[in-house]
Design an enzyme around this catalytic site. Structure first.
Site, PDB file in Angstrom:
ATOM      1  N   LYS A 177      38.441   8.596  21.349  1.00 30.28           N
ATOM      2  CA  LYS A 177      39.149   8.017  20.042  1.00 30.28           C
ATOM      3  C   LYS A 177      40.366   7.315  20.507  1.00 30.28           C
ATOM      4  O   LYS A 177      40.779   6.233  20.170  1.00 30.28           O
ATOM      5  CB  LYS A 177      39.320   8.878  18.920  1.00 30.28           C
ATOM      6  CG  LYS A 177      38.115   9.549  18.398  1.00 30.28           C
ATOM      7  CD  LYS A 177      38.331  10.355  17.242  1.00 30.28           C
ATOM      8  CE  LYS A 177      39.408  11.658  17.522  1.00 30.28           C
ATOM      9  NZ  LYS A 177      38.662  12.805  18.532  1.00 30.28           N
TER      10      LYS A 177
ATOM     11  N   ARG B 204      48.714  19.059  28.213  1.00 30.81           N
ATOM     12  CA  ARG B 204      48.443  19.319  26.684  1.00 30.81           C
ATOM     13  C   ARG B 204      48.213  20.924  26.906  1.00 30.81           C
ATOM     14  O   ARG B 204      47.198  21.295  27.539  1.00 30.81           O
ATOM     15  CB  ARG B 204      47.529  18.475  26.440  1.00 30.81           C
ATOM     16  CG  ARG B 204      47.575  16.912  25.921  1.00 30.81           C
ATOM     17  CD  ARG B 204      46.552  16.515  25.105  1.00 30.81           C
ATOM     18  NE  ARG B 204      45.952  17.090  23.803  1.00 30.81           N
ATOM     19  CZ  ARG B 204      45.118  16.648  22.987  1.00 30.81           C
ATOM     20  NH1 ARG B 204      45.086  15.441  22.918  1.00 30.81           N
ATOM     21  NH2 ARG B 204      44.893  17.435  22.067  1.00 30.81           N
TER      22      ARG B 204
ATOM     23  N   ARG C 190      40.871  15.261  31.612  1.00 29.17           N
ATOM     24  CA  ARG C 190      42.335  14.862  30.780  1.00 29.17           C
ATOM     25  C   ARG C 190      43.254  16.112  31.479  1.00 29.17           C
ATOM     26  O   ARG C 190      44.497  15.806  31.677  1.00 29.17           O
ATOM     27  CB  ARG C 190      41.954  14.767  29.610  1.00 29.17           C
ATOM     28  CG  ARG C 190      43.246  14.467  28.710  1.00 29.17           C
ATOM     29  CD  ARG C 190      43.022  14.123  27.377  1.00 29.17           C
ATOM     30  NE  ARG C 190      42.577  15.404  26.433  1.00 29.17           N
ATOM     31  CZ  ARG C 190      42.236  14.966  25.324  1.00 29.17           C
ATOM     32  NH1 ARG C 190      41.956  14.178  24.775  1.00 29.17           N
ATOM     33  NH2 ARG C 190      41.714  16.342  24.523  1.00 29.17           N
TER      34      ARG C 190
ATOM     35  N   ARG D  48      40.216  15.295   9.231  1.00 28.62           N
ATOM     36  CA  ARG D  48      39.410  16.455  10.066  1.00 28.62           C
ATOM     37  C   ARG D  48      38.753  17.366   8.879  1.00 28.62           C
ATOM     38  O   ARG D  48      38.032  18.153   9.570  1.00 28.62           O
ATOM     39  CB  ARG D  48      40.399  16.919  10.918  1.00 28.62           C
ATOM     40  CG  ARG D  48      40.623  16.074  12.122  1.00 28.62           C
ATOM     41  CD  ARG D  48      41.123  16.527  13.356  1.00 28.62           C
ATOM     42  NE  ARG D  48      41.896  15.681  13.987  1.00 28.62           N
ATOM     43  CZ  ARG D  48      42.408  15.773  15.190  1.00 28.62           C
ATOM     44  NH1 ARG D  48      42.081  16.766  16.058  1.00 28.62           N
ATOM     45  NH2 ARG D  48      42.977  14.877  15.915  1.00 28.62           N
TER      46      ARG D  48
ATOM     47  N   ARG E 280      38.984  24.374  19.486  1.00 26.58           N
ATOM     48  CA  ARG E 280      39.077  23.161  18.866  1.00 26.58           C
ATOM     49  C   ARG E 280      37.578  22.354  18.744  1.00 26.58           C
ATOM     50  O   ARG E 280      37.217  21.850  17.708  1.00 26.58           O
ATOM     51  CB  ARG E 280      39.609  22.091  19.936  1.00 26.58           C
ATOM     52  CG  ARG E 280      41.220  22.093  19.843  1.00 26.58           C
ATOM     53  CD  ARG E 280      42.100  21.671  21.035  1.00 26.58           C
ATOM     54  NE  ARG E 280      41.855  20.351  21.139  1.00 26.58           N
ATOM     55  CZ  ARG E 280      42.002  19.709  22.086  1.00 26.58           C
ATOM     56  NH1 ARG E 280      42.360  20.224  23.421  1.00 26.58           N
ATOM     57  NH2 ARG E 280      41.812  18.375  22.130  1.00 26.58           N
TER      58      ARG E 280
HETATM   59  P1  AMP Z   1      44.485  15.705  19.026  1.00 31.20           P
HETATM   60  O1  AMP Z   1      45.289  15.051  19.791  1.00 31.20           O
HETATM   61  O2  AMP Z   1      43.959  14.504  17.921  1.00 31.20           O
HETATM   62  O3  AMP Z   1      43.174  16.342  19.599  1.00 31.20           O
HETATM   63  O4  AMP Z   1      45.082  16.667  17.840  1.00 31.20           O
HETATM   64  C1  AMP Z   1      45.806  17.757  18.734  1.00 31.20           C
HETATM   65  C2  AMP Z   1      45.914  18.800  17.644  1.00 31.20           C
HETATM   66  O5  AMP Z   1      46.743  18.434  16.381  1.00 31.20           O
HETATM   67  C3  AMP Z   1      44.617  19.479  16.883  1.00 31.20           C
HETATM   68  O6  AMP Z   1      43.876  20.432  17.691  1.00 31.20           O
HETATM   69  C4  AMP Z   1      45.174  20.052  15.584  1.00 31.20           C
HETATM   70  O7  AMP Z   1      45.758  21.415  15.852  1.00 31.20           O
HETATM   71  C5  AMP Z   1      46.282  19.047  15.251  1.00 31.20           C
HETATM   72  N1  AMP Z   1      45.844  17.845  14.335  1.00 31.20           N
HETATM   73  C6  AMP Z   1      45.725  16.423  14.736  1.00 31.20           C
HETATM   74  N2  AMP Z   1      45.348  15.967  13.613  1.00 31.20           N
HETATM   75  C7  AMP Z   1      44.974  16.911  12.579  1.00 31.20           C
HETATM   76  C8  AMP Z   1      44.299  16.680  11.581  1.00 31.20           C
HETATM   77  N3  AMP Z   1      44.040  15.394  10.857  1.00 31.20           N
HETATM   78  N4  AMP Z   1      44.053  17.826  10.530  1.00 31.20           N
HETATM   79  C9  AMP Z   1      44.442  19.043  11.280  1.00 31.20           C
HETATM   80  N5  AMP Z   1      45.079  19.365  12.475  1.00 31.20           N
HETATM   81  C10 AMP Z   1      45.297  18.113  13.190  1.00 31.20           C
END
Ligand code: AMP
Length: 187
Positions: free
Chosen positions: A13, A133, A127, A88, A144
């Site tokens: 994404k 990360r 990654r 989400r 996750r």
């Molecule tokens: P990502 O970079 O999109 O994988 O997001 C990293 C982390 O940020 C996720 O594992 C969640 O802990 C938090 N996060 C990001 N976006 C959301 C969302 N819309 N709702 C809840 N947690 C989020």
């Protein structure tokens, strides 16, 4: 145009969202990136979100909806936004729809990036070697993916029932997936 990118962690994404944002001249808004910045800068938002993120759990809907409202109020978001992984949970889907409706807008396109589980794990492993990360370690990745299955997969069905989604086959090269992404948004 407001475009939402949905899909599991590692579906691409972020990569496709950046390309799409450039092609359409729209800002890309990723709650994950925004939260990571907040953690790095040690802001109150970052301090609240840090442990939850590192463990691989979802940050609360209240916090996310606050962040979304702030982002959509910015002048840069006036002509539309590429929402990358922003929705989400079903309460978030409902909340975003309400905020957009208040601005006379709606999610114009919902793209679902479809990738088999085995490819996801492979991509996240790669990654992990190129980015640092905290939540890409195997234990957090498993949590996750579980959070995705339990809380985010139902969001796909929610959008199917509220206007429909467009599936993008997200297996292949970045270029090939980008071609499919452009086709999916009618470009
Ligand atoms: P990502 O970079 O999109 O994988 O997001 C990293 C982390 O940020 C996720 O594992 C969640 O802990 C938090 N996060 C990001 N976006 C959301 C969302 N819309 N709702 C809840 N947690 C989020």
């Amino acid at each position: 145009m407001d475009i939402l990118l949905l899909g599991p962690p590692g579906a691409g994404k972020g990569t496709q969202g950046a390309l799409l944002a450039q092609a359409l001249g729209l800002p890309k808004f990723a709650t994950g990136d925004l939260l990571r910045d907040a953690v790095k800068q040690g802001t109150p938002l970052g301090l609240t979100a840090r442990a939850v993120m590192e463990a691989g759990h979802l940050v609360s809907d209240d916090i996310i909806l606050g962040v979304i409202r702030d982002e959509l109020a910015k002048p840069a978001a006036a002509n539309g936004v590429i929402f990358d992984g922003v929705v989400r949970t079903i309460p978030q889907a409902e909340g975003v729809a309400e905020v957009l409706a208040g601005m006379g807008r709606k999610m114009d396109k919902i793209l679902f990036f479809d990738v088999p589980d085995a490819d996801l794990l492979h991509r996240i492993t790669i990654r992990r070697q190129t980015e640092t990360r905290a939540d890409d370690d195997p234990a957090a990745v498993a949590i996750r993916l579980e959070a995705y299955r339990k809380q985010t997969a139902p969001v796909v069905a929610w959008y199917e029932a509220h206007g429909g989604i467009t599936r993008v086959d997200a297996v292949g090269t970045v270029d090939k997936i980008y071609e499919r992404t452009l086709t999916a948004v009618g470009q």
